[in-house]
Design an enzyme around this catalytic site. Structure first.
Site, PDB file in Angstrom:
ATOM      1  N   PRO A  62       0.824  -1.216   0.000  1.00 22.23           N
ATOM      2  CA  PRO A  62       0.000   0.000   0.000  1.00 22.23           C
ATOM      3  C   PRO A  62       0.854   1.260   0.000  1.00 22.23           C
ATOM      4  CG  PRO A  62      -0.246  -1.231   2.067  1.00 22.23           C
ATOM      5  CD  PRO A  62       0.607  -2.057   1.167  1.00 22.23           C
ATOM      6  N   GLU A  63       0.518   2.159  -0.887  1.00 18.52           N
ATOM      7  CA  GLU A  63       1.179   3.464  -0.952  1.00 18.52           C
ATOM      8  C   GLU A  63       0.134   4.536  -0.636  1.00 18.52           C
ATOM      9  OE1 GLU A  63       3.572   3.992  -4.499  1.00 18.52           O
ATOM     10  OE2 GLU A  63       3.827   1.838  -4.714  1.00 18.52           O
TER      11      GLU A  63
END
Ligand SMILES: [Zn+2]
Length: 287
Positions: free
Chosen positions: A10-11
Site C-alpha cells: 500500500p502506498e
C-alpha cells in the site's frame, strides 16, 4: 507479456482509500470492545492499547505519508501502518469468526467490527497524544505531503540537490516526499518523462517542473479510482485495502507505452531492477 510482480504494498492512494473507508464506518462512533490478539506486529503493541480504545469516541482521521491516525476524544491518536500486507476488514459483529492473522479487533457501538489483518506482520499500531502526532518517531522525519500546496518545485529541487542516487531511489526516500512507493514513483516518472536512472541532482529545472505536477496528478487519479470503488469495500464482507488501478507502466513489461510513438525507437515498457526492485519505464520518452 505481463511480468508477475509481488502484490503491491500500500502506498499513499491505497492508504488514503483505507482511511476514508474507516472514516465512513468509524467517525463519531464509540468503541465498545477492543482486543489485541498478539503482543506485537512489527513492533510491540503499546501497553494499554485496548484500555485506551474501549469507551473512546472516534472523532476524526488524518493521513501522514503511509500512516493513518485515528483520533479519539480522549486526546489520543491511534497510529496505524499497513506495512507490506496489512488490510482492514469491516463487517457486522458476529457475521464471521475472527480471521486468520487478525491481530487487532475493535467493535463500535453501532455493531460493526473492524479487524487489522496482517499475515506478514510488517504493519504497526501505536498510541500517541493527538497534539504530539508529528513528534512520533515514525512521523517526525517524513518529508512534505505531495498533495499539499507546500510541495512545490523549489521544495523538491532543494531535496534533490546534491543527491547522487538515481531519481527513482530519491523519490522512494520518505524524507524527500511522503507516501510514494515503487508503483507511483514509476508512474510519476513516466508521466514526467524523466528517466528513473537519472541522478537526482540533475533533475532540478525542467525535470522537477514536470515531476511535481506529475506526482500530484498520478496520486490524485489513483485516489479518485480508490474512492469510486470504496462502496465495494463497505459491503458487509468488505475488505479495505487494495484496488487494482489502471497503471500505465507498472507491471506492464513489453506492452506498448501509452502515448509513446513506439517503433522503431521504443519497443514498449522496459523493466530494470534498481536497488533490488523492479522499475518500469519507457526508454524513449523518459530522459
Ligand atoms: Zn515507449
Amino acid at each position: 507479456m505481463v511480468y508477475s510482480v509481488n502484490p503491491p504494498m500500500p502506498e499513499l492512494p491505497e492508504v488514503e482509500t483505507v482511511m476514508r473507508g474507516l472514516q465512513m464506518r468509524l467517525e463519531g462512533r464509540v468503541l465498545v470492545r477492543a482486543v489485541a490478539n498478539r503482543p506485537d506486529m512489527r513492533w510491540p503493541l503499546p501497553p494499554g492499547l485496548a484500555e485506551a480504545l474501549i469507551g473512546a469516541r472516534v472523532i476524526g482521521f488524518r493521513r501522514r505519508g503511509k500512516y493513518i491516525l485515528m483520533r479519539l476524544d480522549s486526546g489520543w491518536s491511534v497510529l496505524l501502518h499497513l506495512g507490506m500486507s496489512g488490510r482492514m476488514v469491516l463487517e457486522p459483529v458476529g457475521k464471521n469468526a475472527i480471521m486468520l492473522h487478525e491481530h487487532l479487533e475493535m467493535e463500535t457501538d453501532d455493531g460493526w467490527r473492524i479487524g487489522f489483518v496482517d499475515p506478514r506482520r510488517f504493519g504497526s499500531v501505536d498510541l500517541i497524544e493527538t497534539a504530539r502526532e508529528d513528534e512520533h518517531r515514525l512521523l517526525s522525519g517524513i518529508g512534505p505531503e505531495p498533495l499539499e500546496d507546500a510541495f512545490t518545485v523549489p521544495v523538491l529541487e532543494a531535496a534533490l540537490s546534491g543527491k547522487k542516487t538515481p531519481i527513482k531511489a530519491a523519490l522512494l526516500d520518505q524524507k524527500v516526499v511522503a507516501g510514494l512507493g515503487n508503483i507511483y514513483v514509476c508512474e510519476a516518472l513516466f508521466r514526467a518523462g524523466v528517466s528513473p536512472q537519472r541522478l537526482a541532482h540533475t533533475v532540478p529545472g525542467v525535470g522537477a517542473r514536470r515531476l511535481v505536477p506529475a506526482i500530484k496528478q498520478t496520486l490524485t487519479e489513483a485516489i479518485a479510482a480508490g474512492g469510486s470503488s470504496l462502496r465495494d469495500y463497505i459491503q458487509p464482507d468488505g475488505e479495505l485495502g487494495y484496488f487494482q488501478h489502471a497503471w500505465k507502466v507498472y507491471g506492464r513489461e513489453g506492452e506498448p507505452c501509452p502515448g509513446c510513438p513506439g517503433a522503431p525507437t521504443c519497443d514498449g515498457v522496459r523493466r530494470i531492477v534498481q536497488s533490488g526492485r523492479s522499475t518500469f519505464y519507457c526508454a524513449r520518452t523518459q530522459r
